[in-house]
Design an enzyme around this catalytic site. Structure first.
Site, mmCIF file in Angstrom:
data_model
loop_
_atom_site.group_PDB
_atom_site.id
_atom_site.type_symbol
_atom_site.label_atom_id
_atom_site.label_comp_id
_atom_site.label_asym_id
_atom_site.label_seq_id
_atom_site.Cartn_x
_atom_site.Cartn_y
_atom_site.Cartn_z
ATOM 1 N N GLY A 175 42.228 95.672 -25.255
ATOM 2 C CA GLY A 175 42.474 94.358 -24.671
ATOM 3 C C GLY A 175 43.749 93.746 -25.234
ATOM 4 C CB SER A 176 45.176 93.762 -28.660
ATOM 5 O OG SER A 176 44.025 93.267 -29.279
ATOM 6 C CB THR A 183 52.689 108.262 -26.382
ATOM 7 O OG1 THR A 183 53.755 107.679 -27.125
ATOM 8 C CG2 THR A 183 53.020 109.713 -26.097
ATOM 9 C CE LYS A 239 32.526 89.501 -26.453
ATOM 10 N NZ LYS A 239 32.709 88.615 -27.595
ATOM 11 C CE1 TYR A 283 39.452 87.752 -31.830
ATOM 12 C CE2 TYR A 283 39.947 89.244 -30.033
ATOM 13 C CZ TYR A 283 39.778 89.012 -31.374
ATOM 14 O OH TYR A 283 39.934 90.051 -32.279
ATOM 15 C CG ASP A 338 41.432 88.270 -21.745
ATOM 16 O OD1 ASP A 338 40.731 89.249 -21.417
ATOM 17 O OD2 ASP A 338 41.838 88.084 -22.907
ATOM 18 C CD GLU A 339 37.277 88.138 -15.508
ATOM 19 O OE1 GLU A 339 36.170 88.687 -15.577
ATOM 20 O OE2 GLU A 339 37.414 86.919 -15.291
HETATM 21 C C1 LIG Z 1 38.556 88.179 -23.902
HETATM 22 C C2 LIG Z 1 39.130 89.190 -24.828
HETATM 23 N N1 LIG Z 1 40.397 89.592 -24.652
HETATM 24 C C3 LIG Z 1 40.962 90.509 -25.455
HETATM 25 C C4 LIG Z 1 40.264 91.057 -26.505
HETATM 26 C C5 LIG Z 1 40.916 92.065 -27.398
HETATM 27 O O1 LIG Z 1 40.459 93.318 -27.087
HETATM 28 P P1 LIG Z 1 40.627 94.538 -28.126
HETATM 29 O O2 LIG Z 1 39.786 94.200 -29.307
HETATM 30 O O3 LIG Z 1 40.143 95.724 -27.359
HETATM 31 O O4 LIG Z 1 42.065 94.640 -28.445
HETATM 32 C C6 LIG Z 1 38.939 90.663 -26.731
HETATM 33 C C7 LIG Z 1 38.181 91.224 -27.862
HETATM 34 O O5 LIG Z 1 37.142 90.732 -28.255
HETATM 35 C C8 LIG Z 1 38.355 89.714 -25.867
HETATM 36 O O6 LIG Z 1 37.091 89.291 -26.039
#
Ligand SMILES: Cc1ncc(COP(=O)(O)O)c(C=O)c1O
Length: 442
Positions: A110-111, A299, A245, A137, A242-243
């Site tokens: 997600g990051s 990569t 979670k 988050y 941001d979906e």
């Molecule tokens: C809504 C949301 N976006 C992004 C992330 C980040 O995801 P990741 O930990 O896979 O990098 C999270 C992680 O809890 C999240 O809840």
């Protein structure tokens, strides 16, 4: 419990990679059940932070992974593409709204997907600023933490181009009690933020979680997302959801915004997308994702093993009718929790959609003073009683219920019975708080 393993783990694994609630150490997992190293079985209400959406160890996924690994174990799609990633992209384009040219970007978490937003949206819009929400988050890389408003990332300043505004929390309205929470936040955005530090003509995008999950499983008022979309349209600002979670069927529809008929300009996915394998995606307007060549690439992005798992995962969600189950079990769960709320004064609020449910604990319902120690104690006691739950929230006082979407009524009955027992044990001071306090949680 598995003391020697946990000691060894503690001596070699970095603390920066940990958030611990109790001393669990895993051996295996199947569907909704986890088995620890002492062969004790637990019902899992976390899905491993919402990753195991279709449950653990689904046989259809393991078959696909094996076949794919033997056929083509790896290619760097950056320079030598193959068909599975393309098929996955086509499927994602099909399940997302938007009657305009869209494309797909792939990453691992997600990051990194939210980093894609942090980099590409300002570039595409030729506007420097972004807006996000307090309590949100979005991840822990520098771009995604810059967009985040969660205390977990507050040790870092992040990029200075992001302005954070309050999230419309109906239980704790940021500007005090009101019968027009949506109006207050929208007015604050338009009349205060836009006219002072963040002019709309300099604002590239607004990123929001349709349900703010790590912030405390906060569900905004039903008219808020629509009004936010109206503002974005008026000022030609990209609206990003941001979906990571709560997407992929957890709320009873593919995405949380589907409940409000929203058409985002970009959608961020991760966690349960890969059925346990690391893969993330952004589906968005072509002009955003095509804003440069080779400027946000990894990569192993979209590697065929993760892609095939993700594609099969989407078919399973449809064919096993898991979104319907999420709606049905979510309603069933919330009704039982509301009965529990009548028994225990500490349960201040219960909210959610489908199988994304939050139980907020307070010292008393009048002052709504957050009860983080009690929340940690309940989670710990549940673990002792065979139920895995974590807590979230900017006050660390919300029990998060995000089980695999395969959960059934018997599982829900068991979960609520264990929660009931844990609350009763807390009331009777039967929980060993010295043990609980060894774990810092959030
Ligand atoms: C809504 C949301 N976006 C992004 C992330 C980040 O995801 P990741 O930990 O896979 O990098 C999270 C992680 O809890 C999240 O809840």
């Amino acid at each position: 419990m598995s003391k020697s393993f946990l000691d060894k783990e503690n001596s070699v694994i970095a603390n920066s990679l940990k958030i611990r609630f109790y001393p669990i150490a895993l051996k295996s997992a199947q569907n909704t059940r986890i088995t620890d190293q002492n062969d004790k079985e637990y019902l899992d209400l976390t899905a491993g932070w919402a990753v195991a959406g279709i449950g653990y160890g689904h046989p259809r996924i393991s078959k696909k992974i094996k076949e794919q690994y033997e056929t083509l174990s790896f290619t760097s799609q950056l320079s030598a593409p193959e068909p599975v990633m393309v098929s996955l992209a086509e499927k994602l384009l099909q399940i997302t709204p938007g009657n305009f040219a869209k494309k797909v970007w792939f990453g691992h978490s997600g990051s990194d997907a939210n980093d894609c937003i942090a980099k590409l949206v300002p570039l595409a819009k030729k506007r420097s600023r972004m807006i996000s929400f307090m309590g949100s988050y979005h991840g822990q890389t520098m771009g995604s933490l810059s967009l985040s408003g969660h205390p977990a990332q507050s040790s870092f300043i992040g990029s200075g181009n992001v302005v954070k505004i309050p999230y419309p929390n109906p239980y704790r309205p940021p500007f005090g009690e009101t019968d027009n929470l949506t109006g207050q936040i929208i007015q604050f955005l338009e009349q205060e933020v836009f006219s002072t530090i963040c002019p709309p003509e300099h604002t590239a995008g607004i990123i929001i979680e349709g349900i703010q999950s790590d912030g405390g499983l906060v569900v905004p008022p039903s008219n808020f997302l629509q009004q936010l979309q109206d503002i974005c349209k008026r000022y030609e600002i990209a609206l990003i959801f941001d979906e990571v979670k709560v997407g992929m069927g957890r709320t009873g529809k593919w995405f949380s915004f589907d409940h409000e008929n929203i058409v985002p300009d970009a959608i961020v996915m991760g966690k349960s997308l890969g059925a346990g394998l690391p893969i993330s995606a952004v589906v968005g307007r072509k002009e955003i994702l095509d804003s440069g060549t080779g400027i946000h690439m990894f990569t192993a992005s979209g590697n065929p093993v993760c892609s095939t798992a993700a594609l099969e995962n989407l078919h399973i969600i449809e064919e096993e009718r898991l979104m319907e189950n999420a709606t049905e079990m979510g309603n069933y769960f919330m009704n039982l929790l509301r009965k529990l709320q009548k028994k225990y004064e500490w349960i201040g609020d219960i909210r959610g959609k489908g199988l994304a449910i939050g139980v907020e604990l307070v010292e008393d319902r009048v002052t709504k003073k957050p009860a983080p120690e009690k929340t940690a104690a309940i989670c710990y006691r549940c673990y002792e009683l065979g139920l895995i739950v974590f807590y979230v929230g900017i006050h660390s006082n919300v029990i998060e219920i995000t089980p695999p979407l395969t959960i059934n009524k018997k599982d829900v009955d068991l979960a609520v019975a264990i929660l009931d027992q844990a609350f009763s044990d807390l009331q009777e001071q039967k929980i060993n708080l010295d043990l609980v306090n060894q774990f810092t949680g959030w």
